[in-house]
Design a protein around this motif. Structure first.
Motif, PDB file in Angstrom:
ATOM      1  N   PHE A   1       0.741  -1.372  -0.071  1.00 34.94           N
ATOM      2  CA  PHE A   1       0.080  -0.008   0.210  1.00 34.94           C
ATOM      3  C   PHE A   1       1.016   1.124  -0.255  1.00 34.94           C
ATOM      4  O   PHE A   1       2.086   1.375   0.709  1.00 34.94           O
ATOM      5  CB  PHE A   1      -1.267   0.140   1.174  1.00 34.94           C
ATOM      6  N   ARG A   2       0.256   2.308  -0.765  1.00 37.38           N
ATOM      7  CA  ARG A   2       1.644   3.315  -0.695  1.00 37.38           C
ATOM      8  C   ARG A   2       0.156   4.754  -0.543  1.00 37.38           C
ATOM      9  O   ARG A   2      -1.204   4.606  -0.852  1.00 37.38           O
ATOM     10  CB  ARG A   2       1.504   3.324  -2.168  1.00 37.38           C
ATOM     11  N   ILE A   3       0.569   5.781  -0.037  1.00 40.26           N
ATOM     12  CA  ILE A   3      -0.194   7.031   0.462  1.00 40.26           C
ATOM     13  C   ILE A   3       0.116   7.946  -0.351  1.00 40.26           C
ATOM     14  O   ILE A   3       1.371   7.962   0.491  1.00 40.26           O
ATOM     15  CB  ILE A   3      -0.391   7.336   2.211  1.00 40.26           C
ATOM     16  N   GLU A   4      -0.904   8.642  -0.581  1.00 36.04           N
ATOM     17  CA  GLU A   4      -0.179   9.918  -1.292  1.00 36.04           C
ATOM     18  C   GLU A   4      -1.220  10.994  -0.689  1.00 36.04           C
ATOM     19  O   GLU A   4      -2.200  11.122  -0.338  1.00 36.04           O
ATOM     20  CB  GLU A   4       0.168  10.186  -2.887  1.00 36.04           C
ATOM     21  N   LEU A   5      -0.526  12.446  -0.375  1.00 38.30           N
ATOM     22  CA  LEU A   5      -1.558  13.203   0.327  1.00 38.30           C
ATOM     23  C   LEU A   5      -1.439  14.690  -0.813  1.00 38.30           C
ATOM     24  O   LEU A   5      -0.071  14.711  -1.047  1.00 38.30           O
ATOM     25  CB  LEU A   5      -0.438  14.144   1.238  1.00 38.30           C
ATOM     26  N   ALA A   6      -2.626  15.052  -1.080  1.00 43.18           N
ATOM     27  CA  ALA A   6      -2.666  16.733  -1.607  1.00 43.18           C
ATOM     28  C   ALA A   6      -2.167  17.368  -0.875  1.00 43.18           C
ATOM     29  O   ALA A   6      -2.935  17.486   0.055  1.00 43.18           O
ATOM     30  CB  ALA A   6      -3.794  16.290  -3.012  1.00 43.18           C
TER      31      ALA A   6
ATOM     32  N   SER B   1      -2.120  17.715  -7.008  1.00 37.79           N
ATOM     33  CA  SER B   1      -0.440  17.465  -6.705  1.00 37.79           C
ATOM     34  C   SER B   1      -0.456  17.294  -5.555  1.00 37.79           C
ATOM     35  O   SER B   1      -0.773  17.676  -4.707  1.00 37.79           O
ATOM     36  CB  SER B   1       0.196  18.668  -7.199  1.00 37.79           C
ATOM     37  N   THR B   2       0.269  15.962  -5.306  1.00 34.28           N
ATOM     38  CA  THR B   2       0.734  16.091  -3.982  1.00 34.28           C
ATOM     39  C   THR B   2       2.149  16.243  -3.283  1.00 34.28           C
ATOM     40  O   THR B   2       2.854  16.316  -4.413  1.00 34.28           O
ATOM     41  CB  THR B   2       0.792  14.474  -3.870  1.00 34.28           C
ATOM     42  N   THR B   3       2.348  16.463  -2.044  1.00 34.62           N
ATOM     43  CA  THR B   3       3.496  17.197  -1.348  1.00 34.62           C
ATOM     44  C   THR B   3       4.487  15.548  -1.021  1.00 34.62           C
ATOM     45  O   THR B   3       5.761  15.504  -0.858  1.00 34.62           O
ATOM     46  CB  THR B   3       3.700  17.771  -0.333  1.00 34.62           C
ATOM     47  N   ASP B   4       3.568  14.967  -0.801  1.00 28.78           N
ATOM     48  CA  ASP B   4       3.837  13.939   0.433  1.00 28.78           C
ATOM     49  C   ASP B   4       3.502  12.982  -0.149  1.00 28.78           C
ATOM     50  O   ASP B   4       1.722  11.972  -0.262  1.00 28.78           O
ATOM     51  CB  ASP B   4       3.964  13.865   2.416  1.00 28.78           C
ATOM     52  N   LYS B   5       4.491  11.279  -0.217  1.00 29.63           N
ATOM     53  CA  LYS B   5       3.976  10.331  -0.762  1.00 29.63           C
ATOM     54  C   LYS B   5       4.983   8.456   0.055  1.00 29.63           C
ATOM     55  O   LYS B   5       6.253   9.141   0.581  1.00 29.63           O
ATOM     56  CB  LYS B   5       4.302   9.770  -2.209  1.00 29.63           C
ATOM     57  N   PHE B   6       4.655   7.860   0.015  1.00 29.67           N
ATOM     58  CA  PHE B   6       4.771   7.406   1.552  1.00 29.67           C
ATOM     59  C   PHE B   6       4.750   5.632   1.190  1.00 29.67           C
ATOM     60  O   PHE B   6       3.189   5.598   1.006  1.00 29.67           O
ATOM     61  CB  PHE B   6       4.709   7.537   2.719  1.00 29.67           C
ATOM     62  N   SER B   7       5.579   4.524   0.483  1.00 31.89           N
ATOM     63  CA  SER B   7       4.784   3.501   0.154  1.00 31.89           C
ATOM     64  C   SER B   7       5.494   2.834   1.605  1.00 31.89           C
ATOM     65  O   SER B   7       6.714   2.591   1.802  1.00 31.89           O
ATOM     66  CB  SER B   7       5.398   3.052  -0.733  1.00 31.89           C
ATOM     67  N   PHE B   8       4.963   1.972   1.508  1.00 35.61           N
ATOM     68  CA  PHE B   8       4.874   0.984   2.894  1.00 35.61           C
ATOM     69  C   PHE B   8       5.184  -0.483   2.060  1.00 35.61           C
ATOM     70  O   PHE B   8       4.123  -1.611   2.652  1.00 35.61           O
ATOM     71  CB  PHE B   8       3.501   0.461   3.808  1.00 35.61           C
ATOM     72  N   VAL B   9       6.353  -0.274   2.181  1.00 38.09           N
ATOM     73  CA  VAL B   9       6.767  -1.541   1.335  1.00 38.09           C
ATOM     74  C   VAL B   9       7.310  -2.877   2.740  1.00 38.09           C
ATOM     75  O   VAL B   9       7.598  -3.836   1.800  1.00 38.09           O
ATOM     76  CB  VAL B   9       8.261  -1.113   0.428  1.00 38.09           C
ATOM     77  N   GLU B  10       7.307  -2.537   3.103  1.00 37.39           N
ATOM     78  CA  GLU B  10       7.929  -3.891   4.594  1.00 37.39           C
ATOM     79  C   GLU B  10       6.558  -4.529   4.936  1.00 37.39           C
ATOM     80  O   GLU B  10       6.528  -5.393   5.793  1.00 37.39           O
ATOM     81  CB  GLU B  10       8.669  -2.967   5.501  1.00 37.39           C
ATOM     82  N   GLN B  11       5.876  -4.057   4.714  1.00 39.34           N
ATOM     83  CA  GLN B  11       3.771  -4.262   4.957  1.00 39.34           C
ATOM     84  C   GLN B  11       3.439  -4.643   3.805  1.00 39.34           C
ATOM     85  O   GLN B  11       1.958  -3.635   3.406  1.00 39.34           O
ATOM     86  CB  GLN B  11       3.107  -3.406   6.018  1.00 39.34           C
ATOM     87  N   CYS B  12       3.643  -5.733   3.149  1.00 37.53           N
ATOM     88  CA  CYS B  12       3.029  -5.612   2.035  1.00 37.53           C
ATOM     89  C   CYS B  12       1.964  -7.309   2.604  1.00 37.53           C
ATOM     90  O   CYS B  12       2.639  -7.670   3.200  1.00 37.53           O
ATOM     91  CB  CYS B  12       3.661  -6.084   1.032  1.00 37.53           C
ATOM     92  N   VAL B  13       1.372  -7.609   1.541  1.00 35.92           N
ATOM     93  CA  VAL B  13       0.312  -8.656   1.380  1.00 35.92           C
ATOM     94  C   VAL B  13       0.873  -9.992   0.515  1.00 35.92           C
ATOM     95  O   VAL B  13       1.258  -9.630  -0.788  1.00 35.92           O
ATOM     96  CB  VAL B  13      -1.552  -8.462   1.336  1.00 35.92           C
ATOM     97  N   GLN B  14       0.633 -11.119   1.492  1.00 37.37           N
ATOM     98  CA  GLN B  14       1.241 -12.137  -0.002  1.00 37.37           C
ATOM     99  C   GLN B  14      -0.186 -13.525  -0.219  1.00 37.37           C
ATOM    100  O   GLN B  14      -0.652 -13.342   1.176  1.00 37.37           O
ATOM    101  CB  GLN B  14       2.499 -13.012  -0.116  1.00 37.37           C
TER     102      GLN B  14
END
Length: 384
Positions: free
Chosen positions: A112-117, A124-137
């Motif tokens: 999951f990835r969250i972006e803040l407009a 346009s987004t200023t902050d973006k963060f991807s939770f690459v350590e919390q993924c589902v399989q």
């Protein structure tokens, strides 16, 4: 010391508030051709924000640009387009994802990835963060899980019997439908609960009244998952006859009733015959009494001699030998007057009932004695 603690808190608070976190279930079972729901929640350093300023994206962990979900459907890869959507509200920090029509290659992992407009109107987004350590399989399931039946070993005839059918799943938005081959739909009650995060269970509780004809019959529970994959489980119903003693009580009551009736009948018959016998005895007694009275009256009023006299007369005739003559000189005068010509007479006899004169012929006297005895015997037997 207190000043030092305040400084530490002031320095560390921005770090804490600036931290982005996501909570995603790492492993889930996914039924091919069905659906799966991935529970997800997140936090960000900007505090509460409206959903309009937040953008949620799901992508492959190996490629940030390979979107499996995006608000802009044109950006989603073809293999996932139309099959994914967010179930939660991003403004409530809920990033739960639903995937339908699962394919055997949809195993992930997905992140999951969250972006803040900047604003609600400025996308346009200023902050973006991807939770690459919390993924589902996903673990791909080609066959649906079988329901589990819980029930008592033996049912009792005409007593309520309950069977519980339960099955686990990973798609609460499209719960499996449980059906029974016995009873009607209103006889079953469904319960849905979350067993653990990412795993749910649906239960169907069937209650019915088994009859004797239901013994050794099958009870089947069928689970129909989303998009029609089905599984079922069957149990054999054993019905025990209800414990009753009718087969003992009824014959016993009938036997006792018959014995009582027979006893009453016998008592009535005995009583009836006793009464009859008593009546007959009274009647016979009265007859005998009458005969006895008549006999006594005849004996007392009759002209014949008494029993003692009869015996004496008989003794005289039976014991006196023929030809024995008496001297007239020793006889009374009234006897002498009735003597024979030769001066000798036979033994005087008791006058006959007819008062006939005695004969001087001894043979005739014997004949007359015989006739008299016959008459006496007739009188005696007649009185008796």
């Amino acid at each position: 010391m207190m000043v030092f603690c305040l400084l530490v808190a002031a320095l560390s608070s921005p770090v804490v508030t600036e931290e982005w976190k996501a909570d995603v279930v790492n492993f889930l079972d996914a039924l091919v051709s069905s659906c799966v729901v991935v529970p997800c929640s997140f936090t960000h350093p900007r505090g509460p924000l409206p959903t309009s300023r937040l953008r949620g994206i799901w992508h492959r962990s190996t490629n940030h640009k390979e979107y499996i979900y995006n608000e802009d459907n044109t950006l989603i890869v073809d293999s996932f387009r139309g099959r994914t959507k967010l179930l939660g509200a991003l403004g409530q920090n809920n990033c739960t994802l639903e995937i339908i029509d699962i394919k055997d290659h949809d195993n992930g992992p997905f992140c999951f990835r969250i972006e803040l407009a900047k604003t609600s109107t400025d996308t346009s987004t200023t902050d973006k963060f991807s939770f690459v350590e919390q993924c589902v399989q996903f673990k791909m399931l080609t066959d649906p899980p079988k329901p589990i039946l819980n029930h008592a070993k033996t049912a009792i005839q005409n007593h309520p019997y309950t069977v519980t059918c339960s099955v686990t799943h990973t798609c609460p938005s499209h719960m499996p439908k449980l059906t029974w081959n016995k009873g009607t739909a209103d006889m079953a009650t469904e319960i849905h609960r979350e067993v653990q995060r990412g795993l749910w269970e649906v239960q169907s509780i069937l209650t019915f009244i088994p009859e004797e004809k239901d013994d050794h019959t099958d009870v089947t529970c069928t689970a129909a998952f989303h998009e029609k994959p089905e599984s079922s489980e069957t149990m054999t119903l054993y019905v025990k006859r209800a414990e009753n003693y009718n087969h003992i009580i009824i014959p016993t009551v009938v036997g006792i009733g018959t014995a009582v009736l027979f006893g009453v009948f016998c008592i009535l018959m005995v009583k009836k015959y006793k009464t009859r016998i008593a009546e007959l005895q009274r009647r016979d007694g009265s007859v005998l009494n009458r005969l006895s009275r008549m006999s006594r009256r005849i004996r007392s009023d009759g002209p014949g001699p008494s029993h003692t006299d009869q015996r004496s007369i008989w003794s005289r005739f039976s014991r006196r030998p023929k030809g024995e003559m008496l001297d007239l000189d020793h006889m009374p005068n009234n006897v002498k007057s009735k003597s024979c010509a030769d001066g000798k007479i036979s033994k005087p006899r008791f006058p006959s009932p007819k008062s006939q004169p005695k004969s001087c012929n001894y043979n005739e006297d014997l004949d007359d004695g015989d006739d008299y005895m016959n008459t006496v015997e007739l009188n005696i037997y007649g009185n008796i």
